[in-house]
Design a protein around this motif. Sequence first.
Motif, PDB file in Angstrom:
ATOM      1  N   TYR A  59      -4.687  45.282  37.541  1.00 12.69           N
ATOM      2  CA  TYR A  59      -5.717  46.150  38.093  1.00 12.69           C
ATOM      3  C   TYR A  59      -7.182  46.090  37.900  1.00 12.69           C
ATOM      4  N   ASN A  60      -7.876  46.398  39.364  1.00 14.04           N
ATOM      5  CA  ASN A  60      -9.768  46.006  40.244  1.00 14.04           C
ATOM      6  C   ASN A  60      -9.966  46.965  39.555  1.00 14.04           C
ATOM      7  N   GLU A  61     -10.537  46.834  38.671  1.00  9.20           N
ATOM      8  CA  GLU A  61     -11.455  48.661  37.536  1.00  9.20           C
ATOM      9  C   GLU A  61     -12.298  48.738  38.893  1.00  9.20           C
ATOM     10  N   GLU A  62     -13.130  47.737  38.817  1.00  8.84           N
ATOM     11  CA  GLU A  62     -14.569  47.512  39.645  1.00  8.84           C
ATOM     12  C   GLU A  62     -14.134  48.479  40.910  1.00  8.84           C
ATOM     13  N   GLU A  63     -12.686  48.513  41.738  1.00  9.09           N
ATOM     14  CA  GLU A  63     -12.803  49.166  43.041  1.00  9.09           C
ATOM     15  C   GLU A  63     -10.907  49.562  43.330  1.00  9.09           C
ATOM     16  N   ASP A  64     -11.231  50.376  42.003  1.00 15.11           N
ATOM     17  CA  ASP A  64      -9.939  51.068  41.019  1.00 15.11           C
ATOM     18  C   ASP A  64      -8.958  50.955  41.962  1.00 15.11           C
ATOM     19  N   CYS A  65      -8.151  49.819  41.587  1.00 18.12           N
ATOM     20  CA  CYS A  65      -6.869  49.926  42.383  1.00 18.12           C
ATOM     21  C   CYS A  65      -5.806  48.720  41.460  1.00 18.12           C
ATOM     22  N   PRO A  66      -4.557  48.232  42.048  1.00 23.07           N
ATOM     23  CA  PRO A  66      -4.147  47.385  41.523  1.00 23.07           C
ATOM     24  C   PRO A  66      -4.250  45.602  42.619  1.00 23.07           C
ATOM     25  N   ASN A  67      -4.171  45.467  41.724  1.00 30.78           N
ATOM     26  CA  ASN A  67      -3.905  43.696  42.489  1.00 30.78           C
ATOM     27  C   ASN A  67      -3.368  43.120  41.999  1.00 30.78           C
ATOM     28  N   PHE A  68      -3.072  41.907  42.731  1.00 34.77           N
ATOM     29  CA  PHE A  68      -1.498  41.044  41.935  1.00 34.77           C
ATOM     30  C   PHE A  68      -2.051  39.420  41.492  1.00 34.77           C
ATOM     31  N   VAL A  69      -2.414  39.099  40.293  1.00 41.86           N
ATOM     32  CA  VAL A  69      -3.165  37.472  39.697  1.00 41.86           C
ATOM     33  C   VAL A  69      -1.606  36.644  39.852  1.00 41.86           C
ATOM     34  N   VAL A  70      -2.222  35.847  41.327  1.00 41.33           N
ATOM     35  CA  VAL A  70      -1.153  34.519  40.727  1.00 41.33           C
ATOM     36  C   VAL A  70      -1.522  32.920  40.426  1.00 41.33           C
TER      37      VAL A  70
END
Length: 105
Positions: A59-70
């Motif tokens: 979760y990218n708190e700066e952009e307030d959205c989910p993300n994936f870490v690969v």
Amino acid sequence: MEFSKSLGDEISLDVAVQYVKAHCGRSPKGVKAIAFGATHFQDVLSQEGCVGVRIYNGYNEEEDCPNFVVVGVDAEGKDMTGGKIFDRGVRCPDMCDIESPLFQG
């Protein structure tokens, strides 16, 4: 469980559509998908000893959205954290294939 190059299962388009539809039903305004360029996967997979990838939910708190870490994974199932790790894909609905049977409007 041993981590191997063939870990995971292929699924049919019908099952994929079912999974995506279920996700969208649970989170209708959420991120539908995240797209990455092949170069990042190739860089990870070309690391010596890499037999696959692990994709963490983030979760990218700066952009307030989910993300994936690969991250790459070795044959012992260990994350290759000393190598290339990536995220910053482009999210759908910002960039989507609206003609795909996987796209749920």
